[in-house]
Design an enzyme around this catalytic site. Structure first.
Site, short mmCIF file in Angstrom:
data_model
loop_
_atom_site.label_atom_id
_atom_site.label_comp_id
_atom_site.label_asym_id
_atom_site.label_seq_id
_atom_site.Cartn_x
_atom_site.Cartn_y
_atom_site.Cartn_z
N ASP A 11 0.81 -1.22 0.00
CA ASP A 11 0.00 0.00 0.00
C ASP A 11 0.84 1.27 0.00
O ASP A 11 0.37 2.33 -0.39
CB ASP A 11 -0.86 0.04 1.28
C1 GLC Z 1 -1.39 -3.81 5.58
C2 GLC Z 1 -2.66 -3.88 4.77
C3 GLC Z 1 -2.49 -4.89 3.64
C4 GLC Z 1 -1.28 -4.53 2.82
C5 GLC Z 1 -0.05 -4.45 3.70
C6 GLC Z 1 1.16 -3.95 2.94
O1 GLC Z 1 -1.17 -5.00 6.24
O2 GLC Z 1 -3.74 -4.27 5.59
O3 GLC Z 1 -3.63 -4.89 2.83
O4 GLC Z 1 -1.09 -5.49 1.81
O5 GLC Z 1 -0.28 -3.54 4.75
O6 GLC Z 1 1.04 -2.65 2.53
#
Ligand code: GLC
Length: 802
Positions: free
Chosen positions: A473
């Site tokens: 993200d």
């Molecule tokens: C958090 C989010 C997940 C994402 C991860 C890496 O755990 O909930 O959806 O893939 O971060 O960014």
């Protein structure tokens, strides 16, 4: 090495022995409509259905762990005042202990010769939580005690409350309803769409007085730890347009060594007329006791359903008890945690992964969530980033075609394929489910659209566009101009193609199978051409065409996910495999597991995104990101590295050897954490963060049961393919599967990491390693002997005799 607690002998409770843990240590208590997050001192908040919209309690932050669900006591004889929870007054208590259990939390303390025990629980079905309180007079004299259960109320949208406190408080109203003998609090509606809930707070004792006005209870410029309301007396007045609390005053007289009990009932409902029924059902000690019994029975059933026994007791504790509990807790309420501010709803990709984890332990919930995910897919094949039953999608309803989190749809085929493997229910694929933006299609068509959509949204290098994010993200600026591409997503798509190819073949749909095979092969070529950096795979290309994760970069090299998913998606050729394994095992590895990449970014790069601005070693900026480590464990098993898989699994355990010093690790040692701060941090390497709500939970559950123990759902049945550390000579797993139960004993006398020599089902040796489903409601005994597979032995014989 400082410790703040330990497991009970049977592992079912975590006993916190000191109240001032380095971070609040939480338990999540929940049912289908209600969630209470309770720290070791009763801190935290509760909500009805949606953590943002229907927030009941205020919780400032984990740094203070206040306010919470507190019980103040006052000795009428001596005037002593204390809080039984330790918080918020934080006086030194004569005794204190908190037991977090599956479905309840019990706090016990002794102060001024009074023993108080509070058991918090959430009822099985209703939006109601209960505190079952016992108070015992340990002194040899008769005493009169005043008891004051307390909470601070929000009763509404926590995001609005946080941003516009001065305005939002103007809608507040709380009063004591004489007829109900309960405090009822709510925010007056101020828009058509604003339908706030009614919070209620009552006790089984007859209230002698009450308080609803925060200012009166805290005192001018005061706070919850100096509750002047107790010394000055409660005002018995309603509140309107100001901050709200709910405090009830009870009075108990106890003979020497006498004990009494009462219950506090708290909850929220959008329908005020429901409150009398809810109070009637739960306002008694008997109700609290019978709810607790039912909750314990539910969890015992869940423990027994699927359980394991291995040489590692910690492994067993996580699979059988706490990891499984965490899995159900977060699946119900994905997107919520005690450290989150004001988010509501469930993340799409997170929920899709939870579904896969849940299939073997709670099929009903898994199916329900899966159908919801299918509904939240767009006609195009893409899907929303997240959704809330109350407030709709994260993208705002109706906005289609935006590539936001580019990867979301890729998780859907995995879940559907796993569902079919778990149940054998191919009829499900024919079920017609609407798309979120209109139209409908069969489930099979839904997942094909997901893959075709991703295939169609590719960039200059032939890789899928990354938009605002892929799994990561925080790569949120890599592709915002519409050009950036993700290598990881190409692998994830290749994996989806592989899975759909095998599904299509199983369904004898050769046309689709060929389409998926061709796409997969094309992706393998693309990834190995533009995704390969010489010694490892990169993460992405950004809008400016710059490689991310390359040797040419100074920071952010060797992205772990691009290496592990090269294995999981079967795109890595045999000659490149040793190179990436070398990087995973040596370059990235730490005492806590491999880092997400190294070195961490040290300053903001607008061509990459927020990941570069996070503190070094935290979260996506090169933490030991547990979710990614779980991918690594499965990847190890995929290539039969049992020792390596277990090594990482063991490092990830919240009670691993490197995490023994609670002062350093800080967070709960009984649930998975999202990450451990990585080596890039100047002074916090080894600190855990963001517990509970993490995709690590389903993946570690799957890693343990389906890959390490290797009892894995397949289209045709249950495959037995253990991938153990060579030191494990025995292991055992009970696994329900398609209407029967399998108790599988694995023997590994030669200390191997993989390979099954013999498989005996109910006393009969069978060919191959796939158990064909019995579906007869019976328990079947399976013996597995690890060794060189028969077929391989036969081939060896042929080879040596010729
Ligand atoms: C958090 C989010 C997940 C994402 C991860 C890496 O755990 O909930 O959806 O893939 O971060 O960014």
């Amino acid at each position: 090495m400082k410790k703040y607690g330990h497991f009970s002998k049977d592992g079912k409770e975590f006993i916190v022995t000191r109240p001032e843990t380095p971070r609040p240590w939480f338990n999540y208590l929940f049912n289908d409509v209600y969630h209470a997050l309770v720290s070791q001192t009763g801190g935290g908040y509760s909500y009805y259905k949606d953590p943002k919209y229907y927030r009941i309690l205020r919780y400032d932050h984990i740094t203070t762990d206040r306010p919470g669900r507190y019980l103040f006591l006052k000795d009428r004889g001596t005037g002593d005042v204390w809080s039984a929870n330790w918080q918020p007054m934080r006086q030194e208590l004569d005794r204190w202990e908190c037991r977090h259990g599956l479905g309840y939390t019990r706090l016990t303390s002794v102060q001024h010769d009074v023993q108080t025990s509070i058991t918090y629980l959430v009822t099985q079905k209703d939006p109601v939580e209960l505190w079952h309180v016992t108070v015992k007079n340990l002194a040899r004299r008769r005493r009169t005690l005043q008891v004051f259960p307390f909470v601070e109320l929000v009763c509404g949208d926590i995001a609005l409350e946080t941003h516009y406190r001065n305005i939002i408080m103007l809608y507040n109203e709380a009063s004591f309803d004489e007829k109900l003998q309960a405090i009822v609090a709510f925010k007056h509606p101020f828009k058509e769409i604003h339908k706030p809930g009614y919070g209620f707070f009552a006790a089984s004792f007859e209230p002698k007085a009450y308080e609803t006005r925060k200012e009166s209870f805290y005192g001018r410029y005061g706070d919850v730890d100096t509750p002047v309301g107790i010394t000055n007396g409660l005002t018995n007045k309603p509140v309107r347009g100001e901050d709200m609390v709910a405090v009830l005053q009870g009075e108990i007289t106890l003979k020497a060594e006498e004990e009494t009990e009462f219950v506090v009932v708290m909850g929220m409902t959008p329908d005020r007329n429901e409150i009398p029924r809810l109070l009637k059902s739960y306002r008694s000690v008997e109700a609290a006791k019978s709810e607790l019994l039912a909750i314990r029975a539910y969890w015992q059933k869940q423990i027994d359903r699927l359980c394991v026994k291995t040489p590692d007791a910690n492994f067993d504790t996580m699979v059988n008890l706490w990891g499984k509990y965490q899995l159900e807790a977060i699946t119900h309420w994905r997107g919520t945690s005690h450290y989150h501010g004001a988010e509501g709803g469930l993340g799409f990709r997170d929920t899709a992964q939870d579904v896969e984890g849940l299939l073997s332990v709670n099929l009903t919930t898994a199916r329900e969530k899966l159908e919801k995910l299918l509904f939240y897919q767009y006609n195009s094949g893409h899907a929303v980033s997240g959704f809330s039953d109350i407030e709709g999608t994260w993208e705002n309803q109706g906005v289609t075609g935006v590539v936001k989190k580019a990867d979301v749809a890729v998780w859907l085929p995995y879940s559907v394929v796993s569902y079919v493997k778990e149940t054998g229910d191919t009829e499900f694929l024919k079920k017609v489910i609407p798309f979120h933006d209109g139209g409908s299609a069969t489930v099979y068509e839904h997942i094909l659209r997901a893959v075709r959509y991703l295939w169609s949204k590719r960039g200059e290098h032939g890789l899928p566009l990354i938009g605002h994010a892929d799994w990561n993200d925080a790569y949120d600026a890599v592709g915002i101009k519409g050009k950036g591409e993700s290598v990881w997503l190409a692998m994830a798509l290749a994996r989806a193609c592989r899975q759909l190819e095998s599904l299509a073949r199983f369904l004898s749909d050769e046309k689709v199978a060929e389409e998926m095979r061709e796409q997969y092969e094309e992706l393998v070529k693309i990834v190995n051409t533009v995704g390969w950096d010489g010694n490892w795979y990169v993460a992405a290309y950004n809008d400016q065409g710059m490689k991310i994760g390359s040797d040419k970069n100074d920071e952010g090299k060797v992205p772990l996910n691009s290496q592990t998913w090269a294995i999981l998606s079967e795109v890595v050729p045999a000659d490149r495999l040793p190179k990436i394994l070398e990087k995973i095992d040596h370059y990235l590895d730490t005492d806590y597991g491999p880092a997400l990449f190294l070195p961490s970014y040290t300053s903001y790069n607008p061509g990459i995104g927020r990941v570069t601005a996070f503190a070094e070693g935290t979260k996506e900026n090169a933490a030991v990101f547990s979710h990614a480590c779980a991918f690594k464990v499965v990847a190890d098993c995929f290539i039969k590295r049992g020792d390596k898989a277990y090594e990482t699994y063991a490092k990830l355990l919240p009670m691993s050897s490197a995490k023994q010093d609670h002062e350093q690790y800080k967070v709960e040692p009984y649930v998975w954490a999202e990450y451990v701060i990585g080596p890039g941090s100047r002074y916090r390497f080894g600190e855990g963060a963001f517990t509970w709500n993490t995709g690590t939970t389903p993946w570690m559950f799957i890693a343990a049961t389906e890959w390490i123990l290797g009892v894995r759902r397949e289209f045709g049945g249950l495959l037995v393919d253990p991938c153990l550390p060579h030191t494990w000579r025995h292991a055992w797993i009970r696994r329900p599967f398609r209407g029967a139960v399998y108790e599988i004993t694995i023997e590994n006398p030669k200390g191997l990491q993989s390979g099954v020599e013999r498989l005996i089902v109910d006393g009969m040796e069978q060919e191959g390693t796939l158990i064909r489903p019995h579906g007869d409601g019976q328990v079947h005994q399976v013996e597995v002997l690890m060794g060189t597979p028969r077929k391989a032995r036969r081939l060896e014989k042929v080879a040596t005799s010729s």
